[in-house]
Design an enzyme around this catalytic site. Sequence first.
Site, PDB file in Angstrom:
ATOM      1  N   ASP A  10       0.870  -1.177   0.000  1.00 19.56           N
ATOM      2  CA  ASP A  10       0.000   0.000   0.000  1.00 19.56           C
ATOM      3  C   ASP A  10       0.906   1.226   0.000  1.00 19.56           C
ATOM      4  O   ASP A  10       2.113   1.118   0.243  1.00 19.56           O
ATOM      5  CB  ASP A  10      -0.874  -0.004   1.269  1.00 19.56           C
ATOM      6  CG  ASP A  10      -1.745   1.241   1.377  1.00 19.56           C
ATOM      7  OD1 ASP A  10      -2.283   1.682   0.346  1.00 19.56           O
ATOM      8  OD2 ASP A  10      -1.857   1.800   2.480  1.00 19.56           O
ATOM      9  N   SER A  11       0.313   2.382  -0.220  1.00 21.81           N
ATOM     10  CA  SER A  11       1.088   3.616  -0.143  1.00 21.81           C
ATOM     11  C   SER A  11       1.557   3.881   1.289  1.00 21.81           C
ATOM     12  O   SER A  11       2.508   4.619   1.502  1.00 21.81           O
ATOM     13  CB  SER A  11       0.232   4.779  -0.620  1.00 21.81           C
ATOM     14  OG  SER A  11      -0.974   4.814   0.106  1.00 21.81           O
ATOM     15  N   CYS A  73      -4.411  -1.349  -1.890  1.00 22.89           N
ATOM     16  CA  CYS A  73      -4.543   0.100  -2.038  1.00 22.89           C
ATOM     17  C   CYS A  73      -5.453   0.338  -3.240  1.00 22.89           C
ATOM     18  O   CYS A  73      -5.167  -0.147  -4.345  1.00 22.89           O
ATOM     19  CB  CYS A  73      -3.158   0.702  -2.287  1.00 22.89           C
ATOM     20  SG  CYS A  73      -3.192   2.456  -2.698  1.00 22.89           S
ATOM     21  N   GLU A 152      -5.488   9.931   9.182  1.00 25.84           N
ATOM     22  CA  GLU A 152      -4.114   9.706   9.655  1.00 25.84           C
ATOM     23  C   GLU A 152      -3.722  10.690  10.748  1.00 25.84           C
ATOM     24  O   GLU A 152      -2.708  10.510  11.411  1.00 25.84           O
ATOM     25  CB  GLU A 152      -3.133   9.851   8.495  1.00 25.84           C
ATOM     26  CG  GLU A 152      -3.242   8.722   7.512  1.00 25.84           C
ATOM     27  CD  GLU A 152      -1.903   8.292   6.953  1.00 25.84           C
ATOM     28  OE1 GLU A 152      -0.921   9.011   7.144  1.00 25.84           O
ATOM     29  OE2 GLU A 152      -1.870   7.228   6.333  1.00 25.84           O
ATOM     30  N   CYS A 184     -11.457   3.202  -0.354  1.00 20.55           N
ATOM     31  CA  CYS A 184     -10.124   3.634   0.077  1.00 20.55           C
ATOM     32  C   CYS A 184      -9.812   2.868   1.359  1.00 20.55           C
ATOM     33  O   CYS A 184     -10.663   2.746   2.238  1.00 20.55           O
ATOM     34  CB  CYS A 184     -10.125   5.142   0.338  1.00 20.55           C
ATOM     35  SG  CYS A 184      -8.585   5.735   1.044  1.00 20.55           S
ATOM     36  N   HIS A 186      -8.302   3.546   3.951  1.00 16.94           N
ATOM     37  CA  HIS A 186      -8.374   4.261   5.232  1.00 16.94           C
ATOM     38  C   HIS A 186      -9.785   4.310   5.819  1.00 16.94           C
ATOM     39  O   HIS A 186      -9.958   4.468   7.020  1.00 16.94           O
ATOM     40  CB  HIS A 186      -7.909   5.708   5.064  1.00 16.94           C
ATOM     41  CG  HIS A 186      -6.432   5.853   4.986  1.00 16.94           C
ATOM     42  ND1 HIS A 186      -5.690   5.302   3.964  1.00 16.94           N
ATOM     43  CD2 HIS A 186      -5.548   6.483   5.801  1.00 16.94           C
ATOM     44  CE1 HIS A 186      -4.417   5.594   4.156  1.00 16.94           C
ATOM     45  NE2 HIS A 186      -4.312   6.311   5.256  1.00 16.94           N
TER      46      HIS A 186
HETATM   47  N1  DGL Z   1      -4.181   3.683   0.246  1.00 15.30           N
HETATM   48  C1  DGL Z   1      -4.809   4.676  -0.575  1.00 15.30           C
HETATM   49  C2  DGL Z   1      -6.082   4.124  -1.196  1.00 15.30           C
HETATM   50  O1  DGL Z   1      -6.581   3.101  -0.795  1.00 15.30           O
HETATM   51  C3  DGL Z   1      -5.154   5.932   0.210  1.00 15.30           C
HETATM   52  C4  DGL Z   1      -3.958   6.689   0.703  1.00 15.30           C
HETATM   53  C5  DGL Z   1      -3.219   7.439  -0.381  1.00 15.30           C
HETATM   54  O2  DGL Z   1      -3.755   8.416  -0.940  1.00 15.30           O
HETATM   55  O3  DGL Z   1      -2.101   7.033  -0.656  1.00 15.30           O
HETATM   56  O4  DGL Z   1      -6.580   4.686  -2.121  1.00 15.30           O
END
Ligand code: DGL
Length: 272
Positions: A10-11, A73, A152, A184, A186
């Site tokens: 993931d990011s 992600c 976050e 997403c 999050h």
């Molecule tokens: N993990 C990213 C997603 O699921 C969200 C966080 C980001 O913008 O990197 O889209």
Amino acid sequence: MDARPIGVFDSGTGGLTVLHECLVTMPHEDFVYLGDHARLPYGPRPLEEVRTYALEIGGFLERQEVKLVLVACNTATSAALPQLQEALSIPVVGVIQPEAHAAVQATRNRKIGLLATKATVEAGRYAEFVATLDAGAELTALPCPRLVPLIEGDEPFGTETIDAVREYAEPLKGAGVDTVILGCTHYPLIRPVFQRVFGRGVTLVFSAEETAREVAGTLARKRIENDEAREGSYRFLTTGDPEAFRSLGQRFLQLPIAEVEHVELAKLGRAA
Ligand code: DGL
């Protein structure tokens, strides 16, 4: 039987909500999770840039000898799933198709809402998958750029988050959706906020459970599961600060995080 671990990326820490479900669904498997904190967030970046990052990480994980790559992600899945599947010799699972499938099955009035990052909405992959499954279903998609930083931040349940969710929910309510994809990684963290704003009559769809089922199904179909009698382990890598990952990560994983290892960005692109 196949003792190799599953690679997840993931990011940042968001994908830990997906890893959580995987650890619960497949407690006998080993996992290695990479968070690309050095380049977080992916959501506001152009799709091409995210695609380059995803291909670097996919290649890196393959060289770690994982048996499957899970793109935990939504933004990276939107930007790069087919390219990853072409580039890697192992199965690659993303988080969009399982959610689109669940949403089409859940909706009764065939009006589905999508809340996600800007890149995910722009990529239009949810719309494609929904249309493939039910060409008559209507998808109303809305980018929510304020949510990831708020979730976050220090006060994920603060008034700013509640106000942002109310604002983003409005057009979807106006469109009469009865099902909302929280597209997403999050967003599950603030699930009660969404449910209260939308009301019990609206079904919320998250990627985590659906995706864990998809991974377990893929391992079973390809006969690459590990021994069910054992207890698996999991480990973490980050391109950013290991301590920051550990402290924020526990909130997302809801399971212990021991060691977090730092990986240099330069190492991701290298073939060694
Ligand atoms: N993990 C990213 C997603 O699921 C969200 C966080 C980001 O913008 O990197 O889209």
